[in-house]
Motif scaffolding. Structure first.
Motif, PDB file in Angstrom:
ATOM      1  N   LEU A  86       0.850  -1.193   0.000  1.00 38.98           N
ATOM      2  CA  LEU A  86       0.000   0.000   0.000  1.00 38.98           C
ATOM      3  C   LEU A  86       0.886   1.244   0.000  1.00 38.98           C
ATOM      4  O   LEU A  86       1.774   1.380   0.854  1.00 38.98           O
ATOM      5  N   MET A  87       0.659   2.137  -0.964  1.00 35.34           N
ATOM      6  CA  MET A  87       1.352   3.414  -0.991  1.00 35.34           C
ATOM      7  C   MET A  87       0.721   4.272   0.109  1.00 35.34           C
ATOM      8  O   MET A  87      -0.488   4.542   0.067  1.00 35.34           O
ATOM      9  N   SER A  88       1.525   4.677   1.087  1.00 30.74           N
ATOM     10  CA  SER A  88       0.949   5.381   2.235  1.00 30.74           C
ATOM     11  C   SER A  88       1.962   6.312   2.864  1.00 30.74           C
ATOM     12  O   SER A  88       3.124   5.936   3.039  1.00 30.74           O
ATOM     13  N   PRO A  89       1.541   7.545   3.228  1.00 31.28           N
ATOM     14  CA  PRO A  89       2.469   8.448   3.912  1.00 31.28           C
ATOM     15  C   PRO A  89       2.966   7.850   5.238  1.00 31.28           C
ATOM     16  O   PRO A  89       3.994   8.281   5.766  1.00 31.28           O
ATOM     17  N   TYR A 115      -7.878  10.307  -1.695  1.00 28.47           N
ATOM     18  CA  TYR A 115      -8.658  10.882  -0.597  1.00 28.47           C
ATOM     19  C   TYR A 115      -7.847  10.842   0.710  1.00 28.47           C
ATOM     20  O   TYR A 115      -6.627  10.831   0.669  1.00 28.47           O
ATOM     21  N   GLU A 116      -8.529  10.806   1.866  1.00 22.72           N
ATOM     22  CA  GLU A 116      -7.802  10.861   3.140  1.00 22.72           C
ATOM     23  C   GLU A 116      -7.088   9.556   3.471  1.00 22.72           C
ATOM     24  O   GLU A 116      -6.128   9.548   4.215  1.00 22.72           O
ATOM     25  N   GLY A 117      -7.575   8.464   2.918  1.00 23.13           N
ATOM     26  CA  GLY A 117      -6.951   7.182   3.219  1.00 23.13           C
ATOM     27  C   GLY A 117      -7.865   6.029   2.844  1.00 23.13           C
ATOM     28  O   GLY A 117      -8.877   6.235   2.177  1.00 23.13           O
ATOM     29  N   SER A 132       6.237   4.446   1.809  1.00 24.17           N
ATOM     30  CA  SER A 132       6.168   5.898   1.602  1.00 24.17           C
ATOM     31  C   SER A 132       7.334   6.359   0.732  1.00 24.17           C
ATOM     32  O   SER A 132       8.367   5.704   0.669  1.00 24.17           O
ATOM     33  N   MET A 133       7.167   7.494   0.081  1.00 25.93           N
ATOM     34  CA  MET A 133       8.253   8.099  -0.684  1.00 25.93           C
ATOM     35  C   MET A 133       9.048   9.068   0.175  1.00 25.93           C
ATOM     36  O   MET A 133      10.111   9.549  -0.247  1.00 25.93           O
ATOM     37  N   GLY A 134       8.547   9.448   1.343  1.00 23.77           N
ATOM     38  CA  GLY A 134       9.253  10.417   2.167  1.00 23.77           C
ATOM     39  C   GLY A 134       8.285  11.408   2.769  1.00 23.77           C
ATOM     40  O   GLY A 134       7.079  11.328   2.540  1.00 23.77           O
ATOM     41  N   ASP A 135       8.838  12.348   3.521  1.00 23.07           N
ATOM     42  CA  ASP A 135       7.993  13.243   4.311  1.00 23.07           C
ATOM     43  C   ASP A 135       7.576  14.474   3.540  1.00 23.07           C
ATOM     44  O   ASP A 135       8.053  15.583   3.796  1.00 23.07           O
ATOM     45  N   PHE A 136       6.692  14.273   2.573  1.00 29.30           N
ATOM     46  CA  PHE A 136       6.045  15.374   1.859  1.00 29.30           C
ATOM     47  C   PHE A 136       4.679  14.870   1.436  1.00 29.30           C
ATOM     48  O   PHE A 136       4.456  13.663   1.359  1.00 29.30           O
ATOM     49  N   VAL A 137       3.752  15.801   1.198  1.00 31.71           N
ATOM     50  CA  VAL A 137       2.365  15.414   0.959  1.00 31.71           C
ATOM     51  C   VAL A 137       2.046  15.397  -0.527  1.00 31.71           C
ATOM     52  O   VAL A 137       2.188  16.408  -1.214  1.00 31.71           O
ATOM     53  N   LEU A 138       1.626  14.228  -1.011  1.00 34.76           N
ATOM     54  CA  LEU A 138       1.181  14.059  -2.393  1.00 34.76           C
ATOM     55  C   LEU A 138      -0.340  13.918  -2.391  1.00 34.76           C
ATOM     56  O   LEU A 138      -0.964  13.873  -1.338  1.00 34.76           O
ATOM     57  N   SER A 139      -0.917  13.831  -3.589  1.00 38.74           N
ATOM     58  CA  SER A 139      -2.371  13.730  -3.714  1.00 38.74           C
ATOM     59  C   SER A 139      -2.846  12.285  -3.745  1.00 38.74           C
ATOM     60  O   SER A 139      -4.039  12.028  -3.718  1.00 38.74           O
ATOM     61  N   GLY A 140      -1.928  11.343  -3.843  1.00 41.95           N
ATOM     62  CA  GLY A 140      -2.306   9.942  -3.908  1.00 41.95           C
ATOM     63  C   GLY A 140      -1.099   9.073  -4.161  1.00 41.95           C
ATOM     64  O   GLY A 140       0.028   9.574  -4.265  1.00 41.95           O
ATOM     65  N   GLY A 141      -1.329   7.765  -4.250  1.00 41.65           N
ATOM     66  CA  GLY A 141      -0.227   6.816  -4.343  1.00 41.65           C
ATOM     67  C   GLY A 141       0.252   6.511  -5.756  1.00 41.65           C
ATOM     68  O   GLY A 141       1.185   5.715  -5.926  1.00 41.65           O
ATOM     69  N   GLU A 142      -0.344   7.124  -6.778  1.00 37.86           N
ATOM     70  CA  GLU A 142       0.012   6.747  -8.149  1.00 37.86           C
ATOM     71  C   GLU A 142       1.457   7.098  -8.482  1.00 37.86           C
ATOM     72  O   GLU A 142       2.191   6.270  -9.062  1.00 37.86           O
TER      73      GLU A 142
END
Ligand code: 9D3
Length: 253
Positions: A86-89, A115-117, A132-142
């Motif tokens: 799962l792609m997830s912050p 969305y939120e999760g 996760s890709m790291g500590d920044f906010v994206l719009s989704g996991g794509e």
């Protein structure tokens, strides 16, 4: 290798299957891509994939069932059960070792949230890893899913063209986990800025030594964590350590 991606936006994935190194590898059949839209696993007229969070709060939450059905459909197209990432912050930060593991396992199923999760019960039932890709906010996991596939595909034998492969073979620094030394190409004088004399010397040993020292100095300044990792892995030579000791000493005054 095969990746199956669960996503509300399958059209985004032409970026990896149709372009560049990953696109060429795809065309040559080095990897396969399955795309699974949770919307195709809904049963109501509105094809609902999300709903409001229990307990209140902002945003919407992805429904468990369309995600689970999409993952099961993806598993059914694979030779053996695959890990479900799962792609997830909130996931573990993706790194090169994880890319290599994916290659060794023949790929995996990547689930992209929007969305939120996603409903926690889907995570508990179906997900084996959160990334996760790291500590920044994206719009989704794509975009994270595409980054993961790019990192894995370029490790496949035959994925890189001759120039890129030669570079990987000969460029030992890439394997030591140090940052790369600076690059220069023509012209020799760019708006008054020259090229380091070592690179123009034609002296191969001198050039290699200069690049190694540039790598060490840059890594020491910007990513001391990587330098420590390289040291622990026994990847630093006596000459490297001597050069680093000089950097440390020079920094003191
Ligand atoms: C307000 C709390 N946010 C959590 C940090 C909400 C939130 C932000 C971003 C919920 C979902 C998302 C969408 N991001 C991803 O799906 C995502 C992601 C990212 O945002 N950053 C780095 N890696 C990733 S992997 C998936």
């Amino acid at each position: 290798m095969r990746f199956d991606v669960v996503t509300l936006f399958p059209d985004m994935f032409g970026a990896v299957s149709g372009q560049g190194v990953t696109g060429r590898a795809f065309k040559h059949g080095l990897w396969e891509l399955g795309l699974w839209n949770p919307r195709d696993f809904t049963h109501d007229v509105h094809r609902t994939v999300d709903d409001r969070p229990y307990g209140g709060g902002p945003g919407m939450v992805m429904l468990a069932d369309p995600l689970e059905q999409a993952v099961l459909a993806a598993q059914s197209r694979r030779p053996r059960p695959a890990s479900v990432m799962l792609m997830s912050p909130a996931g573990k930060r993706f790194d090169q070792a994880m890319a290599q593991s994916l290659v060794d396992e023949g790929g995996s199923i990547l689930v992209c949230g929007r969305y939120e999760g996603v409903d926690q019960r889907f995570i508990e039932r179906c997900v084996t890893h959160e990334v996760s890709m790291g500590d920044f906010v994206l719009s989704g996991g794509e975009i994270p899913a595409m980054a993961i596939m790019d990192a894995a595909v370029r490790l496949l034998p035959g994925a890189l063209n001759d120039a890129d492969s030669a570079r990987q073979d000969s460029f030992n620094d890439a394997l030591t986990g140090l940052l790369d030394s600076p690059h220069y190409t023509r012209p020799e004088d760019y708006k008054g800025q020259g090229v380091p004399a070592e690179l123009l010397s034609g002296h191969h040993a001198k050039i290699a030594a200069w690049r190694r020292e540039q790598s060490l100095a840059l890594t020491w300044r910007r990513r001391p964590d990587l330098l420590e990792q390289a040291r622990r892995a026994g990847l630093l030579s006596k000459a490297d350590e001597k050069f680093l000791a000089r950097l440390e000493r020079d920094a003191e005054h």
